[in-house]
Design an enzyme around this catalytic site. Structure first.
Site, mmCIF file in Angstrom:
data_model
loop_
_atom_site.group_PDB
_atom_site.id
_atom_site.type_symbol
_atom_site.label_atom_id
_atom_site.label_comp_id
_atom_site.label_asym_id
_atom_site.label_seq_id
_atom_site.Cartn_x
_atom_site.Cartn_y
_atom_site.Cartn_z
ATOM 1 N N LYS A 60 -30.806 -3.414 21.722
ATOM 2 C CA LYS A 60 -30.365 -4.214 20.585
ATOM 3 C C LYS A 60 -28.952 -3.806 20.232
ATOM 4 C CE LYS A 60 -34.504 -4.544 17.872
ATOM 5 N NZ LYS A 60 -35.130 -4.255 16.606
ATOM 6 N N CYS A 81 -16.954 -10.373 13.626
ATOM 7 C CA CYS A 81 -17.333 -11.405 14.588
ATOM 8 C C CYS A 81 -18.779 -11.852 14.420
ATOM 9 C CB CYS A 81 -17.129 -10.860 16.003
ATOM 10 S SG CYS A 81 -17.617 -12.014 17.298
ATOM 11 N N CYS A 83 -19.523 -14.784 16.624
ATOM 12 C CA CYS A 83 -19.658 -15.648 17.804
ATOM 13 C C CYS A 83 -19.972 -14.870 19.079
ATOM 14 C CB CYS A 83 -18.384 -16.470 18.017
ATOM 15 S SG CYS A 83 -16.973 -15.537 18.690
ATOM 16 N N CYS A 92 -13.519 -9.446 14.295
ATOM 17 C CA CYS A 92 -13.146 -10.767 14.799
ATOM 18 C C CYS A 92 -11.733 -10.732 15.362
ATOM 19 C CB CYS A 92 -13.227 -11.784 13.653
ATOM 20 S SG CYS A 92 -12.628 -13.420 14.100
ATOM 21 N N HIS A 96 -13.652 -17.219 18.275
ATOM 22 C CA HIS A 96 -14.535 -18.321 17.868
ATOM 23 C C HIS A 96 -13.824 -19.673 17.921
ATOM 24 C CE1 HIS A 96 -12.570 -16.933 14.150
ATOM 25 N NE2 HIS A 96 -12.604 -18.206 13.783
#
Length: 114
Positions: A60, A81, A83, A92, A96
């Protein structure tokens, strides 16, 4: 020689056909366009996998950030982030934007403000 485009000429030729043939050609056209739209919208889906490459060796992916350690920029924001395409994950990097254009999605980062 006609002043019409090839598309207009093709439509003109179809209009010369019987109504039944026009209907069949129309149905085939709609089915093909529906398939193209479906193909474009799903072309990047890999068996339902959302995360294409980040920490794939882990069972995970969990990133824990202490609030006191959040690196806010000079505008007092930090973007995380969502995406799964960022080269600076978990932060990020704007990936995206290209992803959204490619697959027709609307994902954007989690933005924290001071």
């Amino acid at each position: 020689m006609s002043n019409f485009s090839p598309l207009h000429q093709a439509v003109d030729e179809v209009m010369k056909l019987s109504p039944t043939t026009q209907g069949v050609l129309g149905a085939v056209f709609v089915a093909q366009m529906s398939f193209v739209v479906l193909l474009v919208m799903t072309r990047k889906a890999k068996s339902g996998i959302i995360n294409p490459s980040i920490k794939k060796d882990k069972e995970k992916v969990v990133d824990m950030v202490n609030v006191a350690d959040v690196a806010f920029n000079d505008k007092g924001v930090a973007a995380y982030c969502r995406c799964w395409r960022s080269k600076t994950f978990p932060l990020c990097d704007g990936s995206h934007n290209a992803f959204n254009k490619e697959v027709g999605d609307n994902v954007a980062p989690l933005v924290l403000k001071k």
